[in-house]
Design an enzyme around this catalytic site. Structure first.
Site, PDB file in Angstrom:
ATOM      1  N   PHE A  63       6.066  12.100  -9.292  1.00 29.25           N
ATOM      2  CA  PHE A  63       6.446  10.756  -9.728  1.00 29.25           C
ATOM      3  C   PHE A  63       6.222  10.655 -11.223  1.00 29.25           C
ATOM      4  O   PHE A  63       5.296  11.271 -11.737  1.00 29.25           O
ATOM      5  CB  PHE A  63       5.565   9.692  -9.062  1.00 29.25           C
ATOM      6  CG  PHE A  63       5.506   9.805  -7.581  1.00 29.25           C
ATOM      7  CD1 PHE A  63       6.525   9.289  -6.801  1.00 29.25           C
ATOM      8  CD2 PHE A  63       4.444  10.439  -6.961  1.00 29.25           C
ATOM      9  CE1 PHE A  63       6.484   9.399  -5.416  1.00 29.25           C
ATOM     10  CE2 PHE A  63       4.396  10.557  -5.581  1.00 29.25           C
ATOM     11  CZ  PHE A  63       5.410  10.034  -4.814  1.00 29.25           C
ATOM     12  N   SER A 117      -0.134   0.760  -9.134  1.00 30.76           N
ATOM     13  CA  SER A 117      -0.097   2.049  -8.445  1.00 30.76           C
ATOM     14  C   SER A 117       1.350   2.418  -8.174  1.00 30.76           C
ATOM     15  O   SER A 117       2.253   1.605  -8.339  1.00 30.76           O
ATOM     16  CB  SER A 117      -0.867   1.975  -7.134  1.00 30.76           C
ATOM     17  OG  SER A 117      -0.013   1.532  -6.102  1.00 30.76           O
ATOM     18  N   LYS A 118       1.537   3.644  -7.731  1.00 31.02           N
ATOM     19  CA  LYS A 118       2.919   4.114  -7.580  1.00 31.02           C
ATOM     20  C   LYS A 118       3.675   3.363  -6.487  1.00 31.02           C
ATOM     21  O   LYS A 118       4.894   3.403  -6.435  1.00 31.02           O
ATOM     22  CB  LYS A 118       2.962   5.616  -7.354  1.00 31.02           C
ATOM     23  CG  LYS A 118       2.354   6.098  -6.050  1.00 31.02           C
ATOM     24  CD  LYS A 118       2.718   7.571  -5.867  1.00 31.02           C
ATOM     25  CE  LYS A 118       2.302   8.090  -4.503  1.00 31.02           C
ATOM     26  NZ  LYS A 118       0.949   8.601  -4.461  1.00 31.02           N
ATOM     27  N   ARG A 119       2.959   2.650  -5.635  1.00 28.16           N
ATOM     28  CA  ARG A 119       3.626   1.881  -4.593  1.00 28.16           C
ATOM     29  C   ARG A 119       4.133   0.536  -5.094  1.00 28.16           C
ATOM     30  O   ARG A 119       4.921  -0.122  -4.436  1.00 28.16           O
ATOM     31  CB  ARG A 119       2.682   1.660  -3.407  1.00 28.16           C
ATOM     32  CG  ARG A 119       2.546   2.884  -2.512  1.00 28.16           C
ATOM     33  CD  ARG A 119       1.440   2.676  -1.501  1.00 28.16           C
ATOM     34  NE  ARG A 119       0.161   2.458  -2.165  1.00 28.16           N
ATOM     35  CZ  ARG A 119      -0.628   3.422  -2.621  1.00 28.16           C
ATOM     36  NH1 ARG A 119      -0.254   4.679  -2.475  1.00 28.16           N
ATOM     37  NH2 ARG A 119      -1.767   3.162  -3.226  1.00 28.16           N
ATOM     38  N   ASP A 120       3.659   0.102  -6.260  1.00 31.02           N
ATOM     39  CA  ASP A 120       4.081  -1.211  -6.757  1.00 31.02           C
ATOM     40  C   ASP A 120       5.503  -1.145  -7.299  1.00 31.02           C
ATOM     41  O   ASP A 120       5.885  -0.166  -7.937  1.00 31.02           O
ATOM     42  CB  ASP A 120       3.134  -1.688  -7.867  1.00 31.02           C
ATOM     43  CG  ASP A 120       1.756  -2.009  -7.316  1.00 31.02           C
ATOM     44  OD1 ASP A 120       1.689  -2.716  -6.297  1.00 31.02           O
ATOM     45  OD2 ASP A 120       0.761  -1.531  -7.888  1.00 31.02           O
TER      46      ASP A 120
END
Ligand code: GLU
Length: 454
Positions: A15, A227-230
């Site tokens: 990512f 975080s990468k999920r946001d």
């Protein structure tokens, strides 16, 4: 002062996170601002995660943002290799220096770094055991962002693990020395490592670089780190959502830095000119999707129609709104009308899809509102013959023909507009009506009106 050499030292994970992109951008800006060198060093010591695919995501993201590196993968340079996985002989040689200076020892199969200072035994709450501690002199860091930071290491730490792999602290410092790095600009999460790093620089008898630890990026709501999920966290998603790289880059530059005036939209030349450490904020910054979208919209409006069409076309294509065979002139004429209203390219198909497909959705609320005032079918039946015969089918002729008709009926011309727009687009808003009808053309407009009446 010697020539600035900065580095971005990512560990590819698959990512390209906005926080990493910001670190890359700040290093790049500092190099460009000072006429220095921007090094890209790949910290790929985690073989599981650091795959070729993960590297590609990162390099593509950097290229998309226009962050070109002067030394590193693909371009080479005098300080290579630029992959940590290929630098083992260098780490061995530097470790030897520490061994020769009596600053290492072996314990439980690992190689440890020996701090200087008085040793004593203390109870460690975390390990729940007696351990050896060291009263080392505090390390002083004159951080370019945080100011003076003091911290004393109290425990020796591992340099090489049991399996022979060197730890992050060792390889990071060795590379910064071997690559002649003058300034380390990185996330604040590394501040806690810096005292270890300074101890290592001292043990190698090398002056540490200047440190600049940049504050965190908080997620849109709440107090957590992004975080990468946001939503909005991954650079690769901006690209696929049709954001403009220049807008994203401009926005990211404002995450933790500002030019000390109210300006937000700045071209990259200006940002390079103004960027420096005093402009970096001490406080955390917060991701703001609306601000990014607004900046993106400003950049979109400034594009010439050829570039706008070039960027919009694949997204309209993916959305199934236009096909490969779409008439180029028609596409461009439609986009000329829609560009001023566009906020992002990925919402363009909602904004102007009805120009291209005949089964466009009919907004029911709008339909109900129009029907309250008058019978739209009757109004449209009245003007249909006029639309079929007016010559030429353009804004001016449509205007005079509709006005003349309205006057004869003792009506205002605007009485006809909502029904015309609704029947031909299914919507209550959009570009100016008559230019819109002109672009759609007689056949499309009369066809849609006939279908609506039927
Ligand atoms: N590989 C480290 C990271 O990605 C580099 C830290 C540094 O810039 O020194 O966080």
């Amino acid at each position: 002062m010697s020539k600035v050499r900065v580095r971005f030292a990512p560990s590819p994970t698959g990512f390209f996170h906005i926080g990493s992109a910001r670190t890359a951008l700040f290093n790049w800006l500092y190099a460009r601002h000072t006429g220095g060198t921007f090094v890209l060093r790949i910290e790929d010591t985690d073989k599981e995660r650091n795959t070729d695919e993960a590297l590609r995501v990162l390099l593509d993201g950097m290229k998309w943002l226009g962050l070109d590196w002067d030394e590193g993968p693909d371009v080479g340079g005098d300080y290579g290799p630029y992959f940590q996985s290929q630098r083992q002989p260098i780490y061995d040689a530097y470790l030897k220096k520490l061994e020769d200076a009596g600053r290492t020892y072996e314990k439980d199969g690992a190689i440890w770094f020996k701090l200087e200072g008085e040793r004593y035994t203390a109870y460690d709450d975390f390990l729940k055991a007696e351990i050896e501690k060291v009263k080392a002199a505090p390390v002083v860091i004159e951080d370019a962002v945080r100011g003076r930071v003091e911290r004393a290491e109290e425990k020796d730490f591992v340099l090489v693990r049991k399996d022979g792999s060197p730890v992050f602290h060792l390889v990071n410092v060795v590379d910064d020395i071997a690559m002649g790095i003058t300034h380390v600009i990185r996330g604040e999460d590394h501040l806690s490592n810096t005292s270890k790093h300074v101890e290592l620089f001292k043990a190698f008898s090398v002056e540490p670089p200047k440190f600049a630890h940049i504050p965190l990026i908080l997620k849109e709501e709440g107090s957590g780190k992004m975080s990468k999920r946001d939503k909005g966290a991954l650079i690769e998603e901006y690209e696929s959502r049709g954001f403009l790289a220049a807008a994203v880059r401009n926005y990211i530059s404002l995450l933790g830095w500002n030019p000390k005036d109210e300006r937000e939209k700045m071209d990259i030349g200006e940002i390079i000119e103004l960027f420096d450490f005093p402009g970096i904020n001490k406080g955390n910054s917060r991701f703001d999707e609306k601000k990014l979208a607004a900046l993106n919209a400003e950049y979109l409006r400034e594009l010439n129609i050829e570039s706008f069409t070039f960027l919009a076309r694949p997204l309209l294509n993916d959305a199934g709104v236009v096909s490969e065979e779409v008439d180029e002139d028609y596409l461009q004429a439609v986009l000329t009308l829609c560009q001023p209203k566009a906020r992002s390219l990925d919402t363009l198909s909602e904004l102007c899809g009805y120009f291209f497909v005949d089964d466009y959705p009919m907004d029911e609320k709008t339909g109900a509102k129009i029907a309250q005032k008058a019978d739209p079918k009757a109004l449209l039946a009245e003007v249909l013959p006029l639309l079929e015969s007016v010559e030429p089918f353009d804004t001016d002729s449509l205007k005079s023909a509709l006005e003349a008709h309205a006057e004869a009926k003792g009506e205002k011309v605007f009485a006809y507009f909502p029904a015309l727009r609704y029947a031909t687009s299914g919507q209550g808003g959009g570009p100016d009506l008559l230019p819109m009808l002109e672009v759609m053309g007689r056949e499309r407009v009369t066809g849609r009106i006939k279908r609506f009446i039927a």
